[in-house]
Enzyme design. Structure first.
Site, PDB file in Angstrom:
ATOM      1  N   SER A 171     -34.066  -1.232 -12.566  1.00  0.00           N
ATOM      2  CA  SER A 171     -32.611  -1.354 -12.633  1.00  0.00           C
ATOM      3  C   SER A 171     -32.211  -2.820 -12.864  1.00  0.00           C
ATOM      4  CB  SER A 171     -31.981  -0.792 -11.357  1.00  0.00           C
ATOM      5  OG  SER A 171     -30.583  -0.711 -11.462  1.00  0.00           O
TER       6      SER A 171
ATOM      7  N   HIS B 116     -26.480   4.700 -12.594  1.00  0.00           N
ATOM      8  CA  HIS B 116     -27.301   5.396 -13.594  1.00  0.00           C
ATOM      9  C   HIS B 116     -26.828   6.834 -13.823  1.00  0.00           C
ATOM     10  CE1 HIS B 116     -29.697   1.835 -13.187  1.00  0.00           C
ATOM     11  NE2 HIS B 116     -29.877   2.086 -11.909  1.00  0.00           N
TER      12      HIS B 116
END
Length: 394
Positions: A171, A289
């Site tokens: 991430s 996400h």
């Protein structure tokens, strides 16, 4: 008529489960990291469409098996050291303390503090934890502490970055990996990080949402659980467009789901019915996400168009959206933006990085940054690779 409906419903469920059940990943997927259908997760049509748009080349299973040149190309990284960079959630009060006496570390903390107009070093060392955990504070704190760990590594293991390496960041850690690899400059990364942190914080405040981690098995029905959760949100909660998506593929048996709080509560409450275990909410304020971060994605695109990236570097970065590396600079920019709304294919990235012929030794792996979660995940995915794992404690 009642019996007929019951049989029809049973047939429909069987067909759905057959389509979405865990299948053995063929060799082409192991090499290239395409897609995922493990553990009964039905996946997401947006993910499949994005994969189709960004693939450099479609390679059939027969071609991968028969063409030894492709295999050699896939395993060319066999001897390269591997660097893993953590993301949001790895932070802890006191991080960075061990790195402060290394050259250039204090100056980096001062620069990021000036950029974000807050004392990031003080926040890392003293907290309070509630402030450190906020997205707008956590992202720059983890980013700069990971780069501080890079400076430590340069002193402790100077030979690592002298030659090519393979890098991957989870991430937020993807930006850190790009800086370490020379794909992004430190200054440009700060600009991009500023947009990322603030836009994700704003998106999180627009709707009540979160993330849920879980353990699955071959018998799990995660796809059905998400479908049922969306129907529940529409009929019982009045949410017109509920969101519940797989946000991260961690290992074959561990996934993260994100979306509206009501959907996550439904999945937690009904987890046994769908064969889901160990459901646990993550300490984050948003559904990262997933499509609930779409406004943040647009902000990222607006910022990154004015930023220069380069793939002319000796290091390879493996990206979250595809689980693969790329030599095309426009794909780098696209990956950095699209990962906000697409699941992190961490397991697939690990397959791409660690895939090698049977009997070939694994190189050293270094987790560079706060926490040790990526090492734990690596142990679950590949125990042999984990035997050469080290953590740069910062």
């Amino acid at each position: 008529m009642k019996m007929y409906r019951r049989q029809l419903r049973l047939l429909r469920n069987i067909l759905y489960l057959r389509e979405n059940s865990r299948v053995k990943v063929n060799e082409a997927r192991q090499v290239h990291g395409f897609g995922d259908s493990r553990g009964g997760d039905g996946g997401h049509s947006d993910d499949m469409a994005f994969d189709a748009n960004i693939r450099d080349k479609t390679v059939s299973t027969k071609e991968v098996i028969s063409d030894k040149r492709i295999k050699r190309k896939a395993f060319v990284n066999a001897r390269f050291p591997i660097l893993l960079f953590p993301g949001q959630g790895s932070q802890f009060v006191g991080m960075g303390k061990k790195a402060l006496h290394y050259p250039g570390v204090k100056e980096m903390y001062e620069e990021i503090s000036e950029h974000f107009r807050k004392d990031i070093l003080k926040l890392c060392l003293l907290g309070p934890k509630e402030e450190l955990d906020k997205t707008i504070n956590c992202q720059p704190a983890v980013f700069i502490t990971s780069l501080a760990a890079v400076e430590m590594m340069k002193e402790l293991y100077p030979e690592i970055l002298e030659g090519p390496t393979c890098m991957a960041g989870y991430s937020l850690g993807e930006i850190t990996a790009c800086v370490c690899a020379g794909v992004l400059s430190f200054t440009d990364a700060l600009t991009l990080l500023n947009t990322r942190a603030y836009s994700m914080q704003e998106a999180s405040e627009e709707v009540g949402s979160g993330m849920l981690t879980m353990t699955i098995s071959h018998q799990s029905k995660l796809g059905l659980a998400k479908e049922a959760a969306m129907k529940f949100c529409k009929s019982e909660c009045g949410i017109l467009n509920p969101v519940v998506q797989t946000a991260s593929y961690l290992t074959p048996y561990h996934k993260v789901v994100a979306g509206h709080n009501e959907a996550l509560d439904f999945i937690s409450d009904t987890s046994q019915q769908f064969g889901l275990k160990g459901c646990k909410r993550l300490p984050v304020s948003g559904a990262f996400h997933t499509m609930l971060m779409d406004s943040a994605r647009k902000e990222m695109y607006s910022t990154i168009k004015n930023i220069d990236v380069t793939t002319k570097t000796k290091h390879r970065v493996y990206y979250n959206v595809t689980g693969k590396t790329t030599s095309q600079e426009n794909f780098v920019k696209k990956n950095l933006c699209e990962q906000l709304v697409h699941p992190i294919k961490w397991e697939q990235a690990m397959q791409s990085i660690y895939g090698r012929p049977l009997g070939e030794e694994f190189p050293q792996t270094y987790e560079v940054g706060p926490g040790g979660q990526l090492g734990y995940i690596l142990r679950l995915i590949n125990k042999k690779a984990y035997s050469n794992y080290r953590r740069i404690e910062v």
